[in-house]
Design an enzyme around this catalytic site. Structure first.
Site, PDB file in Angstrom:
ATOM      1  N   ALA A 141      -7.508  -1.279   5.236  1.00  0.00           N
ATOM      2  CA  ALA A 141      -8.341  -0.333   5.974  1.00  0.00           C
ATOM      3  C   ALA A 141      -7.964   1.085   5.579  1.00  0.00           C
ATOM      4  O   ALA A 141      -6.890   1.335   5.043  1.00  0.00           O
ATOM      5  CB  ALA A 141      -8.153  -0.532   7.480  1.00  0.00           C
ATOM      6  N   ASP A 142      -8.884   2.007   5.854  1.00  0.00           N
ATOM      7  CA  ASP A 142      -8.590   3.422   5.679  1.00  0.00           C
ATOM      8  C   ASP A 142      -9.257   4.186   6.810  1.00  0.00           C
ATOM      9  O   ASP A 142     -10.356   3.826   7.244  1.00  0.00           O
ATOM     10  CB  ASP A 142      -9.093   3.937   4.324  1.00  0.00           C
ATOM     11  CG  ASP A 142      -8.607   5.351   4.057  1.00  0.00           C
ATOM     12  OD1 ASP A 142      -7.386   5.501   3.827  1.00  0.00           O
ATOM     13  OD2 ASP A 142      -9.425   6.284   4.097  1.00  0.00           O
ATOM     14  N   THR A 143      -8.575   5.206   7.288  1.00  0.00           N
ATOM     15  CA  THR A 143      -9.075   6.022   8.398  1.00  0.00           C
ATOM     16  C   THR A 143      -9.155   7.471   7.969  1.00  0.00           C
ATOM     17  O   THR A 143      -8.253   7.975   7.305  1.00  0.00           O
ATOM     18  CB  THR A 143      -8.132   5.903   9.618  1.00  0.00           C
ATOM     19  OG1 THR A 143      -8.060   4.528  10.012  1.00  0.00           O
ATOM     20  CG2 THR A 143      -8.641   6.718  10.799  1.00  0.00           C
TER      21      THR A 143
END
Length: 198
Positions: free
Chosen positions: A80-82
């Site tokens: 994931a990336d935020t």
């Protein structure tokens, strides 16, 4: 049911959130030869949602190469990336304390988006959780005190919703776990599609 998944993330929060779902996972982290930070470079005029999906896709590709090179037992890979955005401006991880203060001043008392893209080995970086956060009107003293805790470092937008920053969040809508870095609703859906009982 599959036995476990690989989590391709250095974030302890993502690991804790998977623990919350009761999903057994092994970390699949880059070694010293990989330049993991370069994957997060922003392209000119890139929209926040496009950015977070692209970076998640790149992280997934790197993790799958890592898995093959290390000849590890096969299992699904999750990453994931935020990112945080104020309009079209992206706020990644602060470079230093001064950069963290700059970000927090910009976000003070202004609703901003937190986007987390979820990538899994057969689905790319497609699923995006979108949430909104509004801080109170932060004083310079409050910003300085928060940055002095060290908490903003390594976090998109220079804050962690699960930490001391929570004392300054006046309003939040969307996915709390997504703001932390791994949206549990979307993650559970993805894991069920892989055969996990979540």
């Amino acid at each position: 049911m599959p036995g476990f998944i690989y989590l391709a993330s250095q974030s302890p929060r993502r690991s804790q959130l998977l623990d919350q779902l009761g999903v057994r996972h092994e970390l699949l982290l880059p070694d010293s030869s990989e330049d993991a930070e370069s994957l997060e470079a922003v392209l000119r005029n890139e929209a926040p949602k496009t950015y977070v999906q692209r970076v998640t896709g790149l992280k997934l590709q790197a993790a799958l190469q890592r898995l093959a090179q290390r000849k590890l037992p096969p299992a699904p890979v999750l990453c994931a990336d935020t990112t945080v955005s104020l309009g079209s401006t992206l706020f990644g991880k602060p470079e230093d304390a001064a950069d963290a203060k700059r970000m927090l001043r910009a976000l003070s008392n202004r609703p901003h988006r937190v986007l987390t893209a979820l990538g899994r080995h057969e689905g790319g970086g497609g699923t995006v959780s979108e949430s909104w956060v509004t801080f109170s009107d932060l004083s310079d003293h409050e910003i300085d005190a928060y940055v002095a805790t060290g908490e903003p470092m390594g976090k998109a937008g220079a804050y962690g919703v699960q930490g001391k920053a929570a004392a300054h969040i006046a309003h939040l809508s969307g996915s709390y776990s997504g703001i932390m870095g791994l949206p549990l609703f979307e993650t559970a859906q993805a894991l069920r599609s892989l055969g996990f009982a979540v």
